[in-house]
Design a protein around this motif. Sequence first.
Motif, PDB file in Angstrom:
ATOM      1  N   ASN A 123      76.304  54.677   7.220  1.00  0.00           N
ATOM      2  CA  ASN A 123      76.729  53.716   6.209  1.00  0.00           C
ATOM      3  C   ASN A 123      77.005  54.389   4.875  1.00  0.00           C
ATOM      4  N   HIS A 124      76.267  55.465   4.582  1.00  0.00           N
ATOM      5  CA  HIS A 124      76.446  56.164   3.314  1.00  0.00           C
ATOM      6  C   HIS A 124      77.466  57.303   3.405  1.00  0.00           C
ATOM      7  N   ARG A 125      77.463  57.992   4.528  1.00  0.00           N
ATOM      8  CA  ARG A 125      78.253  59.221   4.625  1.00  0.00           C
ATOM      9  C   ARG A 125      79.715  58.957   4.969  1.00  0.00           C
ATOM     10  N   PHE A 126      80.000  57.946   5.770  1.00  0.00           N
ATOM     11  CA  PHE A 126      81.355  57.712   6.252  1.00  0.00           C
ATOM     12  C   PHE A 126      81.836  56.317   5.873  1.00  0.00           C
ATOM     13  N   THR A 127      83.131  56.150   5.854  1.00  0.00           N
ATOM     14  CA  THR A 127      83.694  54.834   5.549  1.00  0.00           C
ATOM     15  C   THR A 127      83.468  53.890   6.720  1.00  0.00           C
ATOM     16  N   LEU A 128      83.507  52.606   6.432  1.00  0.00           N
ATOM     17  CA  LEU A 128      83.341  51.607   7.479  1.00  0.00           C
ATOM     18  C   LEU A 128      84.469  51.690   8.500  1.00  0.00           C
ATOM     19  N   LYS A 129      85.673  52.007   8.009  1.00  0.00           N
ATOM     20  CA  LYS A 129      86.812  52.132   8.931  1.00  0.00           C
ATOM     21  C   LYS A 129      86.598  53.300   9.885  1.00  0.00           C
ATOM     22  N   ALA A 130      86.077  54.407   9.393  1.00  0.00           N
ATOM     23  CA  ALA A 130      85.834  55.567  10.251  1.00  0.00           C
ATOM     24  C   ALA A 130      84.796  55.233  11.326  1.00  0.00           C
ATOM     25  N   SER A 131      83.713  54.572  10.926  1.00  0.00           N
ATOM     26  CA  SER A 131      82.694  54.185  11.905  1.00  0.00           C
ATOM     27  C   SER A 131      83.260  53.226  12.940  1.00  0.00           C
ATOM     28  N   PHE A 132      84.085  52.308  12.464  1.00  0.00           N
ATOM     29  CA  PHE A 132      84.712  51.331  13.355  1.00  0.00           C
ATOM     30  C   PHE A 132      85.593  52.026  14.392  1.00  0.00           C
ATOM     31  N   ILE A 133      86.423  52.954  13.954  1.00  0.00           N
ATOM     32  CA  ILE A 133      87.352  53.638  14.858  1.00  0.00           C
ATOM     33  C   ILE A 133      86.599  54.516  15.852  1.00  0.00           C
ATOM     34  N   ILE A 225      90.125  47.736  28.544  1.00  0.00           N
ATOM     35  CA  ILE A 225      90.646  48.769  27.649  1.00  0.00           C
ATOM     36  C   ILE A 225      91.736  48.252  26.714  1.00  0.00           C
ATOM     37  N   PRO A 226      92.751  47.505  27.193  1.00  0.00           N
ATOM     38  CA  PRO A 226      93.787  47.027  26.266  1.00  0.00           C
ATOM     39  C   PRO A 226      93.240  46.161  25.142  1.00  0.00           C
ATOM     40  N   PHE A 227      92.205  45.382  25.417  1.00  0.00           N
ATOM     41  CA  PHE A 227      91.625  44.530  24.375  1.00  0.00           C
ATOM     42  C   PHE A 227      91.044  45.366  23.241  1.00  0.00           C
ATOM     43  N   LEU A 228      90.363  46.453  23.588  1.00  0.00           N
ATOM     44  CA  LEU A 228      89.788  47.315  22.559  1.00  0.00           C
ATOM     45  C   LEU A 228      90.860  48.114  21.829  1.00  0.00           C
ATOM     46  N   VAL A 229      91.917  48.503  22.524  1.00  0.00           N
ATOM     47  CA  VAL A 229      93.010  49.231  21.870  1.00  0.00           C
ATOM     48  C   VAL A 229      93.649  48.355  20.794  1.00  0.00           C
ATOM     49  N   ILE A 230      93.956  47.118  21.147  1.00  0.00           N
ATOM     50  CA  ILE A 230      94.574  46.203  20.180  1.00  0.00           C
ATOM     51  C   ILE A 230      93.610  45.915  19.032  1.00  0.00           C
ATOM     52  N   ALA A 231      92.341  45.718  19.358  1.00  0.00           N
ATOM     53  CA  ALA A 231      91.344  45.470  18.310  1.00  0.00           C
ATOM     54  C   ALA A 231      91.235  46.655  17.368  1.00  0.00           C
ATOM     55  N   GLY A 232      91.276  47.873  17.925  1.00  0.00           N
ATOM     56  CA  GLY A 232      91.184  49.056  17.090  1.00  0.00           C
ATOM     57  C   GLY A 232      92.351  49.190  16.131  1.00  0.00           C
ATOM     58  N   VAL A 233      93.563  48.894  16.599  1.00  0.00           N
ATOM     59  CA  VAL A 233      94.749  48.978  15.740  1.00  0.00           C
ATOM     60  C   VAL A 233      94.668  47.967  14.615  1.00  0.00           C
ATOM     61  N   GLY A 235      92.003  46.406  13.480  1.00  0.00           N
ATOM     62  CA  GLY A 235      90.888  46.717  12.595  1.00  0.00           C
ATOM     63  C   GLY A 235      91.197  47.853  11.645  1.00  0.00           C
ATOM     64  N   ALA A 236      91.897  48.873  12.137  1.00  0.00           N
ATOM     65  CA  ALA A 236      92.256  50.009  11.282  1.00  0.00           C
ATOM     66  C   ALA A 236      93.170  49.588  10.144  1.00  0.00           C
ATOM     67  N   VAL A 237      93.965  48.562  10.358  1.00  0.00           N
ATOM     68  CA  VAL A 237      94.892  48.084   9.325  1.00  0.00           C
ATOM     69  C   VAL A 237      94.185  47.181   8.326  1.00  0.00           C
ATOM     70  N   THR A 238      93.257  46.348   8.787  1.00  0.00           N
ATOM     71  CA  THR A 238      92.691  45.315   7.919  1.00  0.00           C
ATOM     72  C   THR A 238      91.405  45.718   7.201  1.00  0.00           C
ATOM     73  N   ILE A 239      90.659  46.697   7.732  1.00  0.00           N
ATOM     74  CA  ILE A 239      89.363  47.040   7.138  1.00  0.00           C
ATOM     75  C   ILE A 239      89.553  47.701   5.779  1.00  0.00           C
ATOM     76  N   ARG A 240      88.757  47.264   4.810  1.00  0.00           N
ATOM     77  CA  ARG A 240      88.766  47.828   3.464  1.00  0.00           C
ATOM     78  C   ARG A 240      87.394  48.415   3.156  1.00  0.00           C
ATOM     79  N   GLN A 241      87.365  49.468   2.381  1.00  0.00           N
ATOM     80  CA  GLN A 241      86.115  50.123   2.003  1.00  0.00           C
ATOM     81  C   GLN A 241      85.677  49.620   0.637  1.00  0.00           C
ATOM     82  N   PRO A 242      84.518  48.931   0.525  1.00  0.00           N
ATOM     83  CA  PRO A 242      84.119  48.323  -0.742  1.00  0.00           C
ATOM     84  C   PRO A 242      83.419  49.274  -1.705  1.00  0.00           C
ATOM     85  N   ARG A 243      83.057  50.484  -1.234  1.00  0.00           N
ATOM     86  CA  ARG A 243      82.303  51.411  -2.077  1.00  0.00           C
ATOM     87  C   ARG A 243      82.621  52.835  -1.660  1.00  0.00           C
TER      88      ARG A 243
END
Length: 532
Positions: A123-133, A225-233, A235-243
């Motif tokens: 949570n401190h070292r990496f962005t939320l988007k990186a952890s998500f991906i 697998i396709p469900f997670l691929v679409i979710a990953g794409v 999520g990568a577009v919509t996730i914002r890093q607040p800090r």
Amino acid sequence: MPYRTERVSGRCRQASHPAPPSKQPPGQGALYVSEDNVTSCAMQAFIAGYCEISLIKSVSERRNYFEPGTDEYYIGILTETMTNVLFPTLMEEFHIGTAVVQWLTTGYLLVVSIVAPLSSYLNHRFTLKASFIVAIALCIAGLLTAALAVNFPMLMVARILQGAGTGIALPLMFNIILEQSPRSRLGLLMGVGNMVCAIAPALGPTVGGVGVAAIGWRWMFAILIPFLVIAGVIGAVTIRQPRPTERVHFSWAQLALLMVGFVAFVFALDRFGASITALTSSEPNASGVLALAVVLLIVSVAALVWFAMASKRSRDPLIHMGVLHSAPFRWHLLAYVMLEGVTIGFGYLIPNLAQLGFGSTTTVAGLLILPGALLGAVLAPVGGALLDHFGPMRPILSTMALAIVGIVLMLLMVRLTASVWMICVSYIAYMIGFSMAYPDTMTAGMGAVRTAMQPDGNAMFSTFQQLAGAVGTTVMSICLGVAQSGRNLETDKAAFEAATQRGGRAGMIVLLVVLICAFLANVRAFAIRRAR
């Protein structure tokens, strides 16, 4: 201690880097989504979770929380419970026994319990988007490996990869709820978050039971697998890093100690079960197996004690042990862990009991859990709303009492002349009580610690939750394996089924005792609160 109502916004360390007001409006989740992004988030929720809820509406403004991790965690739990129904099929294809095949679930949960404590560092070292991906990538790799598995070790590797992804996703979701939700509605939002988790166990056995008969077990992993691929794409577009991120020290030694402690403990339980089977079968190596179990247990205790001591001395521990200074938190944590162990134990026991003890098909075995799990998923937010209105004590204790009644009824139904569907009815009663008591117990426990320790408390819950699941699966496997010892399904089906039913009844007695202990642990927590 009275139930606190202040807003949660702390972090596990005193250093804090809040986002500018323009990027993080007051009252919003860590991943704020503007009105223009609502449609894309809803699309991700529908695709990634088979209609899971990963878009939670704010209670104070017309804004939305996008919770990263819900889709990975959802798929992880879906495959966990789906795999339980596949056990008899996998046992036949790979020529393995109950004690071996159960490691597909036990190993998965063990990996999740080891990765979850890393949440504070991540949570401190990496962005939320990186952890998500990364979580998405691990889950996809696991599903692909499972779909291509040609032997049991390859399938085991697949489950380990999926467990690593879920271990990242689980605390990611709950940290956002705990850190950003208004305390006046925390119970409701925790209930909704747990509902996301509860939908997967509801669908997993059914999807596994129906799917294996229609398309085979390998395709059951491939189609996710396709469900997670679409979710990953998306999520990568919509996730914002607040800090901003920060460089923090990572202790590999603490991780190694935690890993040794957890793995040795689960293996010790497994060897204890094997020793019981060997003793009942008068095998000559019984004493050696028992001695190995004792040694593993000693190693586990020593490693965990060493981990606790190292954490206290460290400036940047994986988990701040100070969170355990709160006595109500400790008792609520114990109750929560036991509740998880009971439910995961049932997730293993009921499908296998139905197939190996009652001769049911995989479809029927999957459908047995569906009504109770779906109803429980719907009622999880109701339990949270009751907590917000009445406080934690009455909703938790009353619903746990209902869960105890459900197991007692289930025990009465496990007999040779009973219909397997009577287990389904009893399981509904259990799940109604469990689904409302389970998230409320976590909420009550988190309300007993200081705001700054909330992320560490969440890491504790996430870690021991999964370890309890691994222990529950192992213990239920031991109950069935000991009862089935010396009997063969192919040569004497009637005797094997009768033995499986005896093992199932013994497992239910164990789960009933554990649930009663969980009830008493919550009673103790509330007694301490009242005394203060």
